[in-house]
Design a protein around this motif. Structure first.
Motif, PDB file in Angstrom:
ATOM      1  N   VAL A 181      42.330 -86.565 -18.639  1.00  6.60           N
ATOM      2  CA  VAL A 181      41.006 -85.986 -18.420  1.00  6.60           C
ATOM      3  C   VAL A 181      40.127 -86.486 -19.552  1.00  6.60           C
ATOM      4  O   VAL A 181      40.487 -86.367 -20.729  1.00  6.60           O
ATOM      5  CB  VAL A 181      41.048 -84.443 -18.434  1.00  6.60           C
ATOM      6  N   GLU A 182      38.993 -87.065 -19.186  1.00  6.02           N
ATOM      7  CA  GLU A 182      38.245 -87.848 -20.153  1.00  6.02           C
ATOM      8  C   GLU A 182      36.787 -87.415 -20.231  1.00  6.02           C
ATOM      9  O   GLU A 182      36.199 -87.011 -19.226  1.00  6.02           O
ATOM     10  CB  GLU A 182      38.297 -89.298 -19.659  1.00  6.02           C
ATOM     11  N   GLU A 183      36.223 -87.571 -21.392  1.00 10.48           N
ATOM     12  CA  GLU A 183      34.785 -87.405 -21.593  1.00 10.48           C
ATOM     13  C   GLU A 183      34.031 -88.384 -20.684  1.00 10.48           C
ATOM     14  O   GLU A 183      34.454 -89.534 -20.535  1.00 10.48           O
ATOM     15  CB  GLU A 183      34.518 -87.718 -23.066  1.00 10.48           C
ATOM     16  N   HIS A 184      32.943 -87.947 -20.097  1.00  9.22           N
ATOM     17  CA  HIS A 184      32.160 -88.834 -19.231  1.00  9.22           C
ATOM     18  C   HIS A 184      31.301 -89.778 -20.077  1.00  9.22           C
ATOM     19  O   HIS A 184      30.611 -89.340 -20.994  1.00  9.22           O
ATOM     20  CB  HIS A 184      31.261 -88.019 -18.303  1.00  9.22           C
ATOM     21  N   LEU A 185      31.368 -91.057 -19.752  1.00  5.59           N
ATOM     22  CA  LEU A 185      30.563 -92.056 -20.470  1.00  5.59           C
ATOM     23  C   LEU A 185      29.379 -92.450 -19.610  1.00  5.59           C
ATOM     24  O   LEU A 185      29.532 -92.814 -18.449  1.00  5.59           O
ATOM     25  CB  LEU A 185      31.406 -93.296 -20.781  1.00  5.59           C
ATOM     26  N   ASP A 186      28.222 -92.399 -20.219  1.00  5.16           N
ATOM     27  CA  ASP A 186      26.987 -92.724 -19.532  1.00  5.16           C
ATOM     28  C   ASP A 186      26.623 -94.163 -19.852  1.00  5.16           C
ATOM     29  O   ASP A 186      26.974 -94.648 -20.909  1.00  5.16           O
ATOM     30  CB  ASP A 186      25.904 -91.809 -20.115  1.00  5.16           C
ATOM     31  N   GLY A 187      25.896 -94.819 -18.981  1.00  5.12           N
ATOM     32  CA  GLY A 187      25.407 -96.155 -19.305  1.00  5.12           C
ATOM     33  C   GLY A 187      26.009 -97.207 -18.402  1.00  5.12           C
ATOM     34  O   GLY A 187      27.056 -96.999 -17.796  1.00  5.12           O
ATOM     35  N   GLY A 268      36.958-103.070 -19.665  1.00  8.64           N
ATOM     36  CA  GLY A 268      35.909-102.401 -18.901  1.00  8.64           C
ATOM     37  C   GLY A 268      35.132-101.517 -19.859  1.00  8.64           C
ATOM     38  O   GLY A 268      35.703-100.624 -20.483  1.00  8.64           O
ATOM     39  N   LEU A 269      33.840-101.795 -20.008  1.00  8.90           N
ATOM     40  CA  LEU A 269      33.022-101.111 -21.016  1.00  8.90           C
ATOM     41  C   LEU A 269      31.928-100.291 -20.362  1.00  8.90           C
ATOM     42  O   LEU A 269      31.417-100.670 -19.305  1.00  8.90           O
ATOM     43  CB  LEU A 269      32.294-102.153 -21.874  1.00  8.90           C
ATOM     44  N   ALA A 270      31.538 -99.228 -21.041  1.00  9.89           N
ATOM     45  CA  ALA A 270      30.270 -98.572 -20.722  1.00  9.89           C
ATOM     46  C   ALA A 270      29.366 -98.785 -21.930  1.00  9.89           C
ATOM     47  O   ALA A 270      29.802 -98.593 -23.071  1.00  9.89           O
ATOM     48  CB  ALA A 270      30.483 -97.085 -20.471  1.00  9.89           C
ATOM     49  N   LEU A 271      28.124 -99.204 -21.678  1.00 14.18           N
ATOM     50  CA  LEU A 271      27.189 -99.392 -22.792  1.00 14.18           C
ATOM     51  C   LEU A 271      26.428 -98.077 -22.965  1.00 14.18           C
ATOM     52  O   LEU A 271      25.455 -97.803 -22.257  1.00 14.18           O
ATOM     53  CB  LEU A 271      26.242-100.554 -22.517  1.00 14.18           C
ATOM     54  N   GLN A 277      31.625 -98.559 -25.315  1.00 13.62           N
ATOM     55  CA  GLN A 277      32.849 -97.754 -25.340  1.00 13.62           C
ATOM     56  C   GLN A 277      33.757 -98.274 -24.235  1.00 13.62           C
ATOM     57  O   GLN A 277      33.279 -98.596 -23.139  1.00 13.62           O
ATOM     58  CB  GLN A 277      32.516 -96.287 -25.023  1.00 13.62           C
ATOM     59  N   VAL A 278      35.066 -98.297 -24.510  1.00 15.18           N
ATOM     60  CA  VAL A 278      36.005 -98.804 -23.507  1.00 15.18           C
ATOM     61  C   VAL A 278      36.270 -97.735 -22.456  1.00 15.18           C
ATOM     62  O   VAL A 278      36.645 -96.607 -22.784  1.00 15.18           O
ATOM     63  CB  VAL A 278      37.327 -99.241 -24.168  1.00 15.18           C
ATOM     64  N   ILE A 279      36.074 -98.105 -21.192  1.00 12.46           N
ATOM     65  CA  ILE A 279      36.425 -97.235 -20.066  1.00 12.46           C
ATOM     66  C   ILE A 279      37.875 -97.471 -19.678  1.00 12.46           C
ATOM     67  O   ILE A 279      38.599 -96.544 -19.349  1.00 12.46           O
ATOM     68  CB  ILE A 279      35.500 -97.506 -18.858  1.00 12.46           C
ATOM     69  N   GLU A 280      38.273 -98.729 -19.677  1.00 16.94           N
ATOM     70  CA  GLU A 280      39.645 -99.041 -19.270  1.00 16.94           C
ATOM     71  C   GLU A 280      40.015-100.425 -19.782  1.00 16.94           C
ATOM     72  O   GLU A 280      39.159-101.275 -20.024  1.00 16.94           O
ATOM     73  CB  GLU A 280      39.784 -99.043 -17.750  1.00 16.94           C
ATOM     74  N   ILE A 425      19.919 -99.468 -21.111  1.00 14.00           N
ATOM     75  CA  ILE A 425      21.018 -98.887 -21.888  1.00 14.00           C
ATOM     76  C   ILE A 425      20.473 -97.619 -22.547  1.00 14.00           C
ATOM     77  O   ILE A 425      19.418 -97.657 -23.159  1.00 14.00           O
ATOM     78  CB  ILE A 425      21.503 -99.907 -22.929  1.00 14.00           C
ATOM     79  N   PRO A 426      21.179 -96.484 -22.378  1.00 10.50           N
ATOM     80  CA  PRO A 426      20.663 -95.233 -22.937  1.00 10.50           C
ATOM     81  C   PRO A 426      20.511 -95.302 -24.454  1.00 10.50           C
ATOM     82  O   PRO A 426      21.297 -95.964 -25.138  1.00 10.50           O
ATOM     83  CB  PRO A 426      21.717 -94.191 -22.563  1.00 10.50           C
ATOM     84  N   HIS A 427      19.467 -94.645 -24.976  1.00 11.38           N
ATOM     85  CA  HIS A 427      19.263 -94.577 -26.436  1.00 11.38           C
ATOM     86  C   HIS A 427      19.574 -93.183 -26.912  1.00 11.38           C
ATOM     87  O   HIS A 427      19.456 -92.218 -26.177  1.00 11.38           O
ATOM     88  CB  HIS A 427      17.816 -94.932 -26.782  1.00 11.38           C
TER      89      HIS A 427
END
Ligand code: AMP
Ligand code: GLY
Length: 428
Positions: A181-187, A268-271, A277-280, A425-427
Motif C-alpha cells: 500500500v503506497e503513498e499516491h504520487l502526483d505528476g 517508471g517515474l512520477a515527476l 520519484q520511482v513508481i516502479e 509538473i506540479p510545484h
C-alpha cells in the motif's frame, strides 16, 4: 553475429527489427516470435513456454547464437538468463535474483530504501488489518499493488476505500499473498530505460506510456495502450539526474549484494512537486515504449546489447538519436484488458504501411488458411514517425485507421496533451 530474441510481443518485434538492421548482425532467431517477426527472423516454437529454461538453451545451441536477448519479465524471474549463462551464452537480461526488482515490489522497495532512491512511502501488508491501517495512515487516493508479477494489472489507484480493500482481499487470498500500500504520487509519468552491464549505466531516451484502457486516462490499467518520444516538456538534466539518483545507486547496490544487474532497468517515474520519484522498476524493456525508443535510436542496437551482456559497456560508442518524433498506438482486441476476445480477422496491414508508419505485431496468429487473427489482448502496435509529435501522431493514426479488426479498440489521445503543450509538473 547471430542473435536470439525471446518473446512474442510488439516489443520483441521492435527489438528484432532494430537488431536485424545492425550491420554486425548476420541472423536473428526469435522464440517463439509471432507472424510479424516471422518476416525478419527464423522463428522457433517454445511449446513449453519461454519460462522453460532448458528449451530456450536448446534453441540457442541449435543456432549457435552469440547473444540472447530476453524480452518479457516471466522468463527472467524464472531464471532463464541463469540457465543461458550457465550454458555459456552471452545473455542480455538479469538473473532470477536480480529480476526480483520486478518480481517482488517489496524487494524493489527494500533496494530503493538501501540505495537512497526517491520513491513513494509504502507499507508491505499480509493481513487485512494491516491493509486497513495502511490505507488510513496514507489516506486517499489509495494505491494498492499486488506484490508479484501481474502483467501491469495488479495495481489499483482509487478514491474508494471499499474498492481498495476489495483489490487487497483478492491479492491476499492467493497463496503467499502480499501487497504493497503506497503513498499516491502526483505528476506526469515518464519511462526511462537504463542499459547496464552490472557496473556502468547508459540511459536511453525517455518515453511516455499510456497505461489506462480509455481516453483521458479512464478505465482499468493495461499493459500499455500507446507511447511517444521525445518528451519536449521534460526539465533539462532530468535524465542525468535520474541516472545519478536512481539508476547508478540501484545498480551499485545490486552489485554489492552479489546480484549484479545485467540488462535493462526500466525506471517508471512520477515527476512530482518533490522531484522525480520511482513508481516502479521493471527488469526488461517496456511495451509499448520500446517501439518508439528503438525507432529513434540511430546507434546499432545489437552491439550495444552485446556490450552490456559481456561487461563491455565502457567501450560502447555514445548513443545517437534521430531528431524525429515517434508515436505508437496499440490496437487491442474487444474486451481487453478484462476478457479479450481472440479470433477476430485482422486485415488492412499492407495499406497501413507507408514511409512514415509501420505495423508491429503483438497478439496475432495465422489460421489454417494463412489469415491473420487476433490472438491476444494487445493485437498490433502501430508506429508513426514525423518531424514533430503532431506529424508522428497523424502518421500513426492514419495507419491505425487503415487496419480492420471487428470490435478492435485503441486510444485516440496518445501524445495529444504533449502535442497541445498541456503537460505540467506540479510545484511545491
Ligand atoms: P506499477 O505496476 O507499479 O507500474 O503501476 C501501474 C500504474 O499504476 C503506474 O503506471 C501508475 O499509473 C499507477 N501507480 C502506481 N503506483 C502509483 C503511485 N504510488 N501513485 C500514483 N500512481 C501510481
Ligand atoms: N509499458 C509498461 C510496461 O511495459 O510494463
Amino acid at each position: 553475429m547471430k542473435v536470439l530474441v525471446i518473446g512474442s510481443g510488439a516489443r520483441e518485434h521492435a527489438l528484432v527489427k532494430a537488431i536485424a538492421a545492425d550491420p554486425m548482425v548476420e541472423a536473428v532467431i526469435a522464440a517463439p516470435g509471432n507472424p510479424g517477426i516471422d518476416a525478419l527472423a527464423v522463428c522457433e516454437p517454445l511449446p513449453r513456454g519461454a519460462t522453460h529454461g532448458p528449451d530456450v538453451v536448446a534453441v540457442a545451441a541449435k543456432h549457435g547464437v552469440d547473444l540472447v536477448v530476453i524480452g518479457p519479465e516471466a522468463p527472467l524471474v524464472e531464471g532463464v538468463a541463469d540457465d543461458l549463462r550457465a550454458a555459456g551464452f552471452a545473455t542480455f537480461g538479469p538473473s532470477a535474483k536480480a529480476a526480483q526488482l520486478e518480481g517482488s515490489k517489496a524487494f524493489a522497495k527494500r533496494i530503493m530504501a538501501e540505495a537512497g532512491v526517491p520513491t513513494a512511502f509504502a507499507h508491505v501488508c499480509t493481513t487485512r488489518g494491516e491493509v486497513e491501517d495502511a490505507l488510513d495512515a496514507l489516506g486517499p487516493p489509495y494505491v494498492v499493488k499486488d506484490d508479484g508479477l501481474a502483467a501491469g494489472k495488479g495495481v489499483i489507484v482509487t478514491d474508494s476505500r471499499v474498492a481498495a480493500l476489495d483489490h487487497a482481499d483478492a491479492c491476499l487470498s492467493r497463496p503467499d499473498g502480499r501487497i504493497v500500500v503506497e503513498e499516491h504520487l502526483d505528476g506526469p509519468e515518464v519511462s526511462l530505460f537504463c542499459i547496464s552491464d552490472g557496473d556502468l549505466v547508459i540511459p536511453l531516451t525517455p518515453a511516455q506510456d499510456f497505461k489506462r484502457a480509455q481516453d483521458d486516462d479512464r478505465g482499468p490499467n493495461t499493459g500499455g495502450m500507446g507511447a511517444y518520444s521525445p518528451l519536449d516538456w521534460l526539465p533539462d538534466g532530468l535524465v542525468d539526474d535520474v541516472v545519478a539518483r536512481v539508476a547508478q545507486p540501484t545498480i551499485d547496490r545490486m552489485r554489492h549484494l552479489d546480484m549484479p544487474f545485467v540488462g535493462v532497468l526500466y525506471i517508471g517515474l512520477a515527476l512530482t512537486s518533490r522531484g522525480p520519484q520511482v513508481i516502479e522498476f521493471n527488469v526488461r524493456f517496456g511495451d509499448p515504449e520500446t517501439q518508439v525508443v528503438l525507432d529513434r535510436l540511430a546507434t546499432a542496437v545489437g552491439e550495444l546489447l552485446l556490450a552490456a551482456a559481456t561487461s563491455q559497456l565502457g567501450e560502447a560508442e555514445p548513443l545517437r538519436w534521430h531528431p524525429d518524433a515517434a508515436v505508437t498506438v496499440v490496437l487491442a482486441a474487444p474486451g481487453y484488458p478484462a476478457a479479450p476476445q481472440t479470433g477476430g480477422l485482422v486485415t488492412g496491414l499492407d495499406e497501413a504501411e507507408s514511409d512514415v508508419a509501420y505495423v508491429l505485431h503483438a497478439g496475432t496468429s495465422r489460421d489454417d488458411h494463412g489469415l491473420l487473427r487476433a490472438g491476444g489482448g494487445r493485437v498490433l502496435s502501430i508506429v508513426g514517425r514525423g518531424a514533430t509529435l503532431a506529424e508522428a501522431r497523424a502518421a500513426a493514426y492514419e495507419s491505425v485507421g487503415r487496419v480492420h479488426l471487428p470490435g478492435g479498440r485503441f486510444r485516440s489521445d496518445i501524445g495529444l496533451r504533449a502535442e497541445r503543450g498541456e503537460i505540467t509538473i506540479p510545484h511545491l
